[in-house]
Design an enzyme around this catalytic site. Sequence first.
Site, mmCIF file in Angstrom:
data_model
loop_
_atom_site.group_PDB
_atom_site.id
_atom_site.type_symbol
_atom_site.label_atom_id
_atom_site.label_comp_id
_atom_site.label_asym_id
_atom_site.label_seq_id
_atom_site.Cartn_x
_atom_site.Cartn_y
_atom_site.Cartn_z
ATOM 1 N N LYS A 137 80.092 9.929 72.846
ATOM 2 C CA LYS A 137 79.377 9.040 71.926
ATOM 3 C C LYS A 137 80.212 7.784 71.759
ATOM 4 O O LYS A 137 81.441 7.841 71.738
ATOM 5 C CB LYS A 137 79.224 9.719 70.561
ATOM 6 C CG LYS A 137 78.155 9.111 69.692
ATOM 7 C CD LYS A 137 76.801 9.744 69.955
ATOM 8 C CE LYS A 137 75.724 9.063 69.166
ATOM 9 N NZ LYS A 137 74.408 9.659 69.379
ATOM 10 N N GLY A 150 58.464 13.876 57.069
ATOM 11 C CA GLY A 150 58.638 12.807 58.060
ATOM 12 C C GLY A 150 57.581 12.916 59.132
ATOM 13 O O GLY A 150 57.453 13.956 59.799
ATOM 14 N N GLY A 196 57.060 10.351 61.597
ATOM 15 C CA GLY A 196 57.310 9.228 62.501
ATOM 16 C C GLY A 196 57.090 9.655 63.939
ATOM 17 O O GLY A 196 56.186 10.457 64.237
ATOM 18 N N VAL A 205 58.735 11.628 65.966
ATOM 19 C CA VAL A 205 58.844 13.065 66.241
ATOM 20 C C VAL A 205 57.862 13.864 65.363
ATOM 21 O O VAL A 205 57.027 14.615 65.875
ATOM 22 C CB VAL A 205 60.291 13.564 66.008
ATOM 23 C CG1 VAL A 205 60.367 15.075 66.127
ATOM 24 C CG2 VAL A 205 61.241 12.905 67.001
#
Length: 355
Positions: free
Chosen positions: A81, A183, A185, A187
Amino acid sequence: MTAFWTEPDYDDHEMVHVVRDRASGLTAIIAVHSTHLGPGAGGTRFWHYPEPKDGLRDALRLSRGMSYKNAMAGLPLGGGKAVILADAERTKTPEMLAAFGDAVDGLGGRYVTAEDVGISEADMVAVSKRTAHVSGLPVDGNGSAGGDPGPFTAYGIYLGIKAAVRHKLGADSVKDVHVALQGTGSVGGGVARLLAKDGARLTLADIHADGVRALGDELGANVVSPEAIMTTSCDVFSPNALGAILDDASIAALDTRIVAGGANNQLARAHHGKALFERGILYAPDYVINAGGIISVAAEYLARREGKPASVEDVRERIEKIPARLEEVWQASDRDGTAPDIVADAMAQALIGRG
Ligand code: NAD
């Protein structure tokens, strides 16, 4: 001063690379946790950290998370990362992205980057002018995998919810199973549509009131306030918004048999997996169930290296292995009396040669 590589978050990272480019003002940290299974792959985050050490901690934790996620998804990739430490104004320039690309290139493929918070597809295109070790680039849309990972993540979550319903409720279908989604959105919205097709009963919540109401109308789903969703009486609670939502208070107030959703880092602290287990709530470890997106991103990268488009069928086939991986985790959890998140971590560690 204690050496920072003795801190718990360091967790035997293979490499932590600090990049400073005076000309462009770039400061970045590239952390590679493991290359045991392949190049350390994971996105780049562009964020302003008031304390630079928080940026280092983020890079280390996220990079270890990518090692586990990629290993459990069966990908030939390790974990890494990058974090670009933005100033308070979040100034991002082409020169900075070029310097970052050069830094990634200098690692010779040990780290492969992609988008994360604060980095767009256009930014990745800019980085790709300086290095080939980039994924998450635009695709032509002619049946090749890659591009927006959201729909692929949603497909994996949908399959994971079906597996959890089979394991915990003994039902072969989600018809009439009540799923509460936090949520809706990229996904969560995709998961809701797939579940609705199968006749699941849905309750939805999102802080974007207009969007969630429209989705509720489209799918014939009930809509509740964001404050009410985590205490909604349901069969499956599916978190697809924020991380760190499962803490002592919220776990005590849950009225569900299963937690299975796409949000990253759902457990506020390590012991909260055990808290769910002790309440008899089946938990789908987040990085196992939400790997659909990285599976697509990885396929795009690996195929490009071989000079061919990534096939959507191959990506779907790999995503369709997520339920079996979850079942393996839950069976070991049932057998050993250990919480599923601990079981998953141990499996991932064994896969990266650190068992
Ligand atoms: P998104 O921004 O498209 O959707 C998130 C939704 O959550 C938004 O509609 C937002 O309004 C809503 N939201 C925010 N706070 C909320 C709250 N308190 N209550 C209810 N709703 C709230 O993001 P996404 O791509 O769908 O990602 C959702 C989660 O899944 C994130 O945690 C992300 O890290 C994780 N994830 C995404 C992918 C992917 O492929 N996109 C892959 C792995 C993990």
